[in-house]
Each structure stands twice: as C-alpha cells, then as structure tokens.
Design an enzyme around this catalytic site. Structure first.
Site, PDB file in Angstrom:
ATOM      1  N   GLU A 102      -2.636 -46.980-119.983  1.00 26.76           N
ATOM      2  CA  GLU A 102      -2.026 -45.819-120.646  1.00 26.76           C
ATOM      3  C   GLU A 102      -2.871 -45.237-121.758  1.00 26.76           C
ATOM      4  O   GLU A 102      -2.999 -44.026-121.870  1.00 26.76           O
ATOM      5  CB  GLU A 102      -0.652 -46.195-121.229  1.00 26.76           C
ATOM      6  CG  GLU A 102       0.504 -46.096-120.263  1.00 26.76           C
ATOM      7  CD  GLU A 102       0.573 -47.261-119.305  1.00 26.76           C
ATOM      8  OE1 GLU A 102      -0.255 -48.183-119.442  1.00 26.76           O
ATOM      9  OE2 GLU A 102       1.447 -47.258-118.436  1.00 26.76           O
ATOM     10  N   HIS A 171      12.427 -51.968-121.276  1.00 29.56           N
ATOM     11  CA  HIS A 171      12.335 -50.786-120.419  1.00 29.56           C
ATOM     12  C   HIS A 171      13.453 -49.792-120.678  1.00 29.56           C
ATOM     13  O   HIS A 171      13.720 -48.943-119.830  1.00 29.56           O
ATOM     14  CB  HIS A 171      12.362 -51.212-118.943  1.00 29.56           C
ATOM     15  CG  HIS A 171      11.111 -51.891-118.490  1.00 29.56           C
ATOM     16  ND1 HIS A 171      10.803 -53.183-118.833  1.00 29.56           N
ATOM     17  CD2 HIS A 171      10.078 -51.441-117.739  1.00 29.56           C
ATOM     18  CE1 HIS A 171       9.640 -53.508-118.297  1.00 29.56           C
ATOM     19  NE2 HIS A 171       9.175 -52.487-117.633  1.00 29.56           N
TER      20      HIS A 171
END
Lengths: 372, 382
Positions: A102, A171
């Site tokens: 990322e 998450h």
C-alpha cells in the site's frame, strides 16, 4: 392528456420516470402511455456496486488520463467486484493490479497525479490505508498548499470503509473522522446509488485529492436511479448535504449506511407522530454546516448518527459546529450523538450487532431528546 | 577510507595551442564504476568542453555560495526551522543534470536547494523561500524542504516517501509515451525504508523509466552507514535492479553514469540504480554541528583532497581550458548574485495574511476556512 391513477396529469410529449417496482406491478400501463405520446422511463434498479462501476467506466472513457490501480482490481474484477469488467474493456495500461504494498502504490499513485495523470487508487478496505496514510496526507493533501498552488494533485482514493459483517477488529474501522480532520483533502461518504454514482464522478473530475469512503454492506443494495442521474455528466456536488426526508420535530444527521437506519427509524417514529428530518451528509469534508443549521433551526432538536467511534468523531464535530453557530439558539435540548460502541469490533454476531448503532438506538435517542 | 573511495585522476592533455587560446575540449580519465548485474558500465573517460566546464563550475560555485550564505542567514536567525545544506555534494546535482534534460523529471528529499537551482529555480527565489517571503519560490508557504519547479517535485520532508512518488512520475512518463524519465533520489539513511523496496519491486515489474539514485554521504543524520545498514553496498540493494557505484565528488563521473543510466531507461529496460559516493561538509541540518559523530579531521581531509569544485577547477586550469582570472571573475559574479539574492531575501516583505488560507484546493470556488476562533472566518482561494 394522460390521466394517471394517482391524479397526475401528463401532456403529450413529456417524460415520466417511474420506479421499476411500480411499473412492474402494473400501475402504469405501457400501452396507454404510448398511445398518448408519452415516453415512459422506468427507473432501473441499480445497486451501489454497479453505480460505482458505471461511474468509473464512464469516467475512464471520458478522460484518457484516468486510470485505476489497486490490489485485485484488474483480473480478479475487484475484491468486491466493484471494478468488474473494467480490465477486460480497458486493459493493462489503465486498470493495474498492484502487489500488496500500500505505501508503495499509494505513493506511485500520488506521483502519477503530480505528473498529470488522474489516478483512482483503490484500498481494498480503508483499514489498509493506514499503511499508506503518510502518502495520503503528507504527499497528497498538503502539496498544493506547500507549493503555493504550483502542484495540484488530482487523485481519488477509494474503497470500503467502516464495519462489515464478521470481519473483526482490524477490518472494521471507520476512517471518516481521521481523514475528515485534514485540510487539503475532500472526504465523501455516499449512502445510496445516486450518491455513489454522482460523488464518484465528481471526485474523479475534481482536481484535488478526494477520499472516497464506500461501504461494503451497501454494495449489493439496489436503488432506483432516475434518467437524470443516469446521464453521463451527472455529478453530485462535493460539499452539499441532502435532506432525504423532511420533518419538523427533530433533525437526524448521518452519513453512509446509517442514513438508511435513520430513514427506517423515522418511519417507525412517524407512527407515533414524530416527524424526523433526515439529513444525508454525503460529504464529510467540507461539512455542509448550512444545511445542518437550517434544519436544526427548523426542528430545534439534533441527533447525529454514525458508525464510527464517538471520541473526536464526525458527530462530535457537528455538535461543536452547531454550538458555535446560529442554530444553538434554536436548540430546545442538547444535541446528542449515536455512534459505534467505543471498542474494537468483536467477531461473534451477537457482540458485533451490539457494537454498531441500531435502529432502536436511534429511536431511543430521539425520544430522549424530545423528552418523550 | 572516505578518500580511498573518492580519489580523482585528472589526466594531462597536451595542448598545442598558445596560452592565449583556451583548449576547447579535453578528455579525462574518470574512475571506474562498480557494477551490479551489468556487463558493461559507463565509459572510463569523459570529454568536457570549455563551455560545459565553465557552466558546471559556475553552477557548483553558485550552489556552494548559496548554501554558505544560508548558513550565515540561519545563524542570524533570518532563516528558521529546518535547513539542510548541500555544500560538498554539488557534483551530484550538477552532474545528474548534465546527463538528463529539463524535460526529464526529478524528485529528491529535503536536502534540496541545489536541485531546485539545477532544475530551473533562481537563487533569489530560493533564498526568499528560506527567509519566508512572498517572493519565495513557494511564496513563503513551503520553506526549505518544499520547493518546486517545472518537472521538479520537491523537496520532500518525509524520509523515503519521495521514492514511490518518483516511480509514479515515471509511470506517467511511460503511460503518456513521452520518452521522458524520472530521477528519484534518496540518501543512505533512507535506503533502508520499506517503501523503497516496494518501489523497486513495482518499478521492475512494470519496467518504469526511473533512475534510483542513492546519495551516500556516509551519514544519515548522526548515524554512520555502518551503524544503520547491514549492507552498505547501496548500489546492490535493488537486488534484481542493475546498479552502479559512482564517485559522487567528480562531476564528470556523475554525468557519464547518469547518461548511461538514462540510456538504459529510455531503451525500455526498466529501472536502474546509482549510488553516488559523496560527502556533506555541514552537519545534517543547521541544528547539527556535525562533529559529534565524525571528526573534524575527516571533514578537512575530504575538503582538501576531494572537493568537487576544486577538482573541476584543477582539471580546467591544468588543461588550459580556462584562466585563473576567468574563474575568479566567475567567483565574483557568483558572489554578487548571492549578495543580491540575500538582499532581496531579507528585504522582500513576508506573505500577506490574505494568503494564509489560499492554495488548499486547485480550481475551486473560494470557500470559508475556520480561523483560530469560531468568529474568525477566513477565505481560501485557489
């Protein structure tokens, strides 16, 4: 002249838009419409996923500088299938699968924006953006200012935000407050398909960094889209909230999935004679304080509803702004917030269900604020 | 040890001209470059024309004097905050620019004043940015670490972040098919950053036209390379990326290596990595005297034996490419340019308060910005 069952009158040559549901149930008969020279447009049901997909497709076609990169966006058709079909149509150059890095690919996306392209950088979920947050804030958000206008950064960061179902603590975080805190970013949080389509187009066409917070649980939810909304140049302006339901007794301000909960709560409360005005923020930053204040000045009561944690959150900001502005004098009760519970998200269903605001929490808070 | 790595050899070229004529060009032996995953490297000689020589000399001297003036102004508290000076490393910025063109792209970290100049900025606007005035290259909004020019993306304060940004610029070059490349610089301190390795990976996968350049000045802030890096062979750290280790004190070495690297990129082979062995005379920044982690003797030795400007000067003089008087005149002209710039930088007014909130968003309508209190309503324009 076509006389409709509900009393509406349509002169010949007009267009009427009908929600698909009503058309299919036979309320409007196509043969009558045709014989009266009317064009009947049935609003298709489009779910949020497809709305996002179509928006990206149209913008990729419109402007060659637009491209999409992220994990699994190409050959997998998108981890949540939001980019389905795009790689097949546009190929490797414009739909780019990245490795699981990322920080690196967010930086690459920002650099591409520096050099004149218009990247859409997908984070598989916004939780993973924390790996790359320096690039979002320090490289994207602040550069136009630091360069005194020499270097614009036309980039969109998008992906699902907030809680999902059973994906546990790492998450499930909502980042609206984190990114909403930072000058130099625009932060949007669509609720329905119209929001998703219009805001994504607006974000891609914007010459500035936009954080686009989707919601995984909304992807599969269908909504009617009128003909206007389906136009290629339809955009929802960033920075404008929408009043989804008019009411007089209390204002509910929300964003993303919770807007739906507010509308459900409003239906229940309506049976008890409480009329809620539901404001869909659509944009977190810049916050449409004018619409919020106008509503509060009308109803005198405010409850904010969000999925994120309470401390230093979106609701906290709304309450502070209302305190500091003209609407305060119209409040008949303190403004309160309905939020996610102040804990990391648990896994077990019963625990997870009790970690997020439920419709009953909204109803309870409304009644408390209205002293019912 | 430092000197072993940065020794120079200036070869003598027999000149058949009279002392009144200058040698128009000369060829010099340059140090062999260490290679990683490359069969051949840059040439072992470099040809320098008189014009090039004078240009490199003037540019390096300008950077040198500009940085020393910044040192002065900082000590007078006219420059504040962070100030990372580049004196000693001039051959890197000037040599790199000699190997690419202004239509190529470049990005570096915070030791960026030299690059701002070689990439088209003027001393005036650089110094006025350091002093935070409205005539600064970023109108006083950026400061030392945030200066930008065309095809130069700063000036970046977060160690290592500029490297993926540079790969993004390179991606745009490939996407647009314009045959341009991006030079992405970082230091020995940054060389261990994870995001750099992420960038090595993606640049190689996608064959991006990027030249990674590690300016190894032996110290990341106060930490020597031996104390920060398990492997100090920075030119090999790209693993599958071909690498070169180059004498960064010799402007011709740097130039030839850059040309070689640029050819590699432009031929579609993908990324290449250069380590420039260089040295900074100042400490990490103006808050660092620079002698707690290295000796004054070491600094002095580099200065006397490997100074990039002296090296070029000696080459040109001993090959009759310029006269001492001519170079002195350049020195005087440079000094004047710096003085004028410093004068401007200390007298230009600070930015107007109206500018406080501007430049948040590009191409937007003006909008209200909250000030320090709820009653302070400011306006932002693009």
């Amino acid at each position: 002249m076509l006389h409709c069952w509900d009393g509406a009158r349509f002169p010949p040559g007009g267009t009427i838009s009908i929600p698909a549901k009503e058309f299919n149930l036979g309320f409007i008969r196509p043969v009558n419409s045709v014989s009266h020279g009317l064009r009947v447009f049935t609003c298709p049901l489009v779910n949020v996923r497809d709305a996002l997909n179509q928006a990206m497709d149209e913008e990729l076609e419109r402007d060659e500088r637009v491209f999409l990169l992220g994990e699994e966006v190409a050959q997998y058709d998108g981890a949540y299938k939001v980019s389905r079909g795009l790689w097949k149509k546009y190929g490797d150059k414009r739909i780019i699968d990245t490795p699981i890095t990322e920080m690196g690919f967010a930086g690459i996306a920002v650099g591409a924006a520096f050099a004149g392209l218009r990247p859409i950088c997908e984070f598989m979920t916004w939780n993973f953006s924390m790996q790359a947050i320096d690039q979002v804030i320090n490289s994207a958000a602040k550069t136009y200012y630091m360069s005194a206008g020499a270097q614009p950064v036309p980039i969109v960061f998008r992906g699902p935000n907030g809680s999902s179902a059973g994906v546990a603590a790492q998450h499930s975080q909502c980042f609206a407050a984190w990114y909403g805190h930072c000058p130099g970013l625009k932060v949007v949080s669509p609720w329905n398909s119209e929001d998703a389509r219009g805001l994504l187009k607006a974000a891609i066409r914007d010459d500035n960094p936009v954080v686009f917070l989707e919601n995984e649980l909304m992807y599969g939810v269908p909504f009617d889209l009128s003909e206007d909304v389906l136009q290629k140049d339809f955009v929802v302006p960033i920075g404008k909230a929408k009043v989804e339901r008019r009411g007089t007794h209390i204002t509910l301000v929300s964003h993303s999935r919770c807007v739906g909960f507010c509308l459900d709560a409003a239906s229940v409360l309506a049976k008890e004679g409480v009329e809620c005005e539901v404001v869909n923020l659509r944009t977190i930053r810049p916050l449409d304080v004018d619409t919020i204040e106008a509503s509060v000045m009308k109803t005198g009561h405010l409850v904010t509803v969000e999925g994120g944690w309470p401390q230093y959150g979106v609701g906290a900001e709304i309450c502070a702004r209302v305190m500091e502005g003209p609407a305060f004098n119209y409040l008949d009760a303190p403004a309160v917030r309905v939020t996610g519970v102040d804990i990391p998200m648990p896994y077990a269903k019963i625990l997870e269900d009790h970690s997020v605001p439920q419709i009953k929490d909204i109803i309870f808070s409304v009644k408390k604020v209205l002293n019912m | 040890r430092v000197l072993e790595l940065t020794g120079c050899a200036a070869s003598m070229v027999a000149s058949s001209r009279s002392y009144a004529d200058f040698t128009p060009e000369a060829t010099f032996d340059i140090k062999k470059v260490d290679l990683h995953r490359l069969e051949e490297g840059p040439p072992l000689t470099a040809t320098l024309t008189r014009e090039e020589g004078l240009k490199y000399y003037r540019t390096m001297q300008t950077i040198r004097r500009m940085e020393l003036k910044a040192d002065q102004l900082y000590k007078q508290k006219i420059i504040r905050g962070f100030c990372h000076l580049y004196d000693g490393q001039e051959a890197c910025a000037v040599g790199i620019e000699g190997g690419i063109t202004l239509s190529d792209h470049l990005i570096t970290a915070y030791r960026a004043h030299g690059y701002t100049l070689t990439r088209g900025g003027t001393v005036r606007e650089i110094m006025a940015e350091l002093t935070g005035r409205r005539g600064g290259i970023a109108k006083g909004k950026g400061g030392s670490m945030h200066m930008y020019t065309k095809n130069f993306y700063g000036g970046n304060g977060i160690v290592g972040a500029q490297v993926p940004l540079g790969a993004g610029v390179a991606l745009a070059c490939k996407y647009l098919g314009n045959d341009q490349l991006c030079v992405s610089l970082y230091g020995d301190g940054a060389a261990n950053q994870g995001q750099i390795f992420e960038t090595y990976n993606m640049s190689s996968l996608w064959k991006l036209p990027i030249i990674f350049i590690c300016e190894n000045n032996q110290y990341g802030m106060g930490t020597s390379v031996e104390r920060s890096s398990a492997s100090t062979e920075y030119y090999k750290r790209g693993d599958y990326i071909p690498g070169l280790r180059v004498d960064g004190m010799d402007v011709l070495c740097v130039r030839e290596a850059t040309k070689f690297a640029a050819d590699h990129c432009r031929s579609g082979k993908g990324p290449i990595l250069m380590e420039l062995q260089t040295y900074r005379y100042h400490g990490h920044s103006m808050s660092d005297p620079g002698v707690s982690y290295r000796t004054r003797e070491e600094i002095q030795e580099v200065r006397s034996k490997s100074d990039p400007i002296s090296m070029l000067k000696d080459r040109m003089l001993s090959n009759n490419m310029a006269s001492i008087e001519e170079l002195k005149e350049i020195d005087i002209a440079v000094r004047k340019e710096i003085e004028d710039a410093a004068q401007f930088a200390t007298t230009d007014p600070e930015p107007p308060l109206d500018d406080l909130c501007s430049h948040i968003f590009a191409n937007d309508q003006p909008f209200e910005v909250r000030g320090a209190t709820p009653w302070t309503k400011l306006t932002s324009t693009s």
